[in-house]
Design an enzyme around this catalytic site. Structure first.
Site, mmCIF file in Angstrom:
data_model
loop_
_atom_site.group_PDB
_atom_site.id
_atom_site.type_symbol
_atom_site.label_atom_id
_atom_site.label_comp_id
_atom_site.label_asym_id
_atom_site.label_seq_id
_atom_site.Cartn_x
_atom_site.Cartn_y
_atom_site.Cartn_z
ATOM 1 N N ARG A 81 5.278 -1.443 5.187
ATOM 2 C CA ARG A 81 5.096 -3.085 4.948
ATOM 3 C C ARG A 81 3.984 -3.443 4.272
ATOM 4 N NH1 ARG A 81 5.763 -5.328 11.198
ATOM 5 N NH2 ARG A 81 3.407 -4.405 11.443
ATOM 6 N N ASP A 96 0.327 5.409 12.752
ATOM 7 C CA ASP A 96 -1.745 6.085 13.243
ATOM 8 C C ASP A 96 -1.166 6.863 14.191
ATOM 9 O OD1 ASP A 96 -2.307 4.861 11.205
ATOM 10 O OD2 ASP A 96 -3.303 2.894 12.061
ATOM 11 N N ASP A 110 0.652 1.304 16.803
ATOM 12 C CA ASP A 110 0.742 1.599 15.238
ATOM 13 C C ASP A 110 1.622 3.177 15.420
ATOM 14 O OD1 ASP A 110 0.385 0.786 11.998
ATOM 15 O OD2 ASP A 110 0.790 3.120 12.443
ATOM 16 N N THR A 162 2.244 -9.983 3.984
ATOM 17 C CA THR A 162 3.761 -10.701 3.938
ATOM 18 C C THR A 162 5.000 -10.291 5.483
ATOM 19 O OG1 THR A 162 4.442 -9.228 2.477
ATOM 20 C CG2 THR A 162 3.288 -10.851 1.923
#
Ligand code: PRP
Ligand code: URA
Length: 244
Positions: A109, A208, A205, A113
């Site tokens: 991603r 992560d 995340d 944006t």
């Protein structure tokens, strides 16, 4: 009316073990090893539910006592983990359906944006499976999921399901708006996206936390976003409000 009642293709697991494990998964005190174990266990439970409607064909089987009727899964099933966070979901699915093919799709991603960027796709010219299960722990804006479905439909997959651990309402709306025929199986639909496009309350995340790649405060899910990112999220939230 909750999100699942509004959307017949959204399946939110009601299993107590899913709720129990999800709470530990979310906990910021859960370390990387435990986090990976939980991703695997939750995938097993969600995968079991997501494959409940697979067609079977009959087969005769010889037990030590006599011949009897049995069944085998009919369609060729493809598992499509979205790199990299979807990788942690593959082994559990293969335990459930060892004959499945695994086709990796690489998407990340863009931080600004929030649009998906494709970087890996080795699908052959024509589809080799009938049913595809997209594996990605997080359905946030829905951009990555919708792009993966676009790829799989262009490939010729007849039936596609998304299996995620947590979804945001914005992501569910994006995916089912673009692809109303795709079933979405999740452990939970959370409240919303934050201005960086992270699911809240969420789990942070997923990549992560599975792979131990923490880059410091500036990259953390709660860190302030740029104007462009926050505007993308506001637009998704306006679209969602317009639909309900
Ligand atoms: C995460 C996640 C999804 C995507 C979801 O991947 O695993 O692929 O974000 O977001 P979306 O619904 O807004 O598209 P990320 O880009 O962080 O890549 P990674 O798995 O390599 O960490
Ligand atoms: N990707 C993640 O890993 N977590 C989120 O909350 C959103 C996207």
């Amino acid at each position: 009316m909750d999100a699942a009642q509004r959307n017949p293709t959204l399946h939110v697991s009601a299993h107590p073990l899913v709720a129990h494990k999800l709470a530990i998964l979310r906990d910021t005190g859960t370390d990387t090893k435990k986090f990976r174990e939980l991703v695997r266990e939750l995938t097993w439970l969600l995968g079991y539910e997501a494959m409940a409607d697979l067609a079977t064909r009959g087969r005769r089987v010889q037990t030590p006592l006599e011949e009897t009727d049995g069944a085998e899964v009919d369609p060729e099933v493809g598992l499509v983990p979205v790199l990299r966070a979807g990788l942690g979901m593959v082994d559990a699915m293969l335990e459930l359906i060892p004959t499945a093919q695994v086709w990796h799709i690489g998407l990340y991603r863009d931080e600004r944006t929030l649009k998906p960027v494709e970087y890996y796709n080795k699908l052959p010219d024509a589809a080799t499976v009938q049913v595809c299960l997209i594996l990605d722990p997080m359905l946030a804006t829905g951009g990555s999921a919708a792009a993966t479905v676009d790829i799989l439909k262009a490939w010729g997959a007849a039936r596609i399901k998304q299996v995620s651990l947590i979804a945001a309402p914005e992501g569910v709306a994006t995916l089912s708006g673009a692809h109303p025929d795709v079933d979405i199986h999740v452990a939970a639909v959370d409240r919303e996206l934050n201005e960086r496009g992270y699911i809240v309350p969420g789990l942070g995340d997923a990549g992560d936390r599975q792979f131990g790649t923490f880059a410091g405060p500036a990259s953390e899910p709660g860190h302030a976003a740029g104007d462009e990112t926050a505007e993308v999220v506001r637009r998704l939230q306006r679209d969602l409000a317009g639909r309900s």
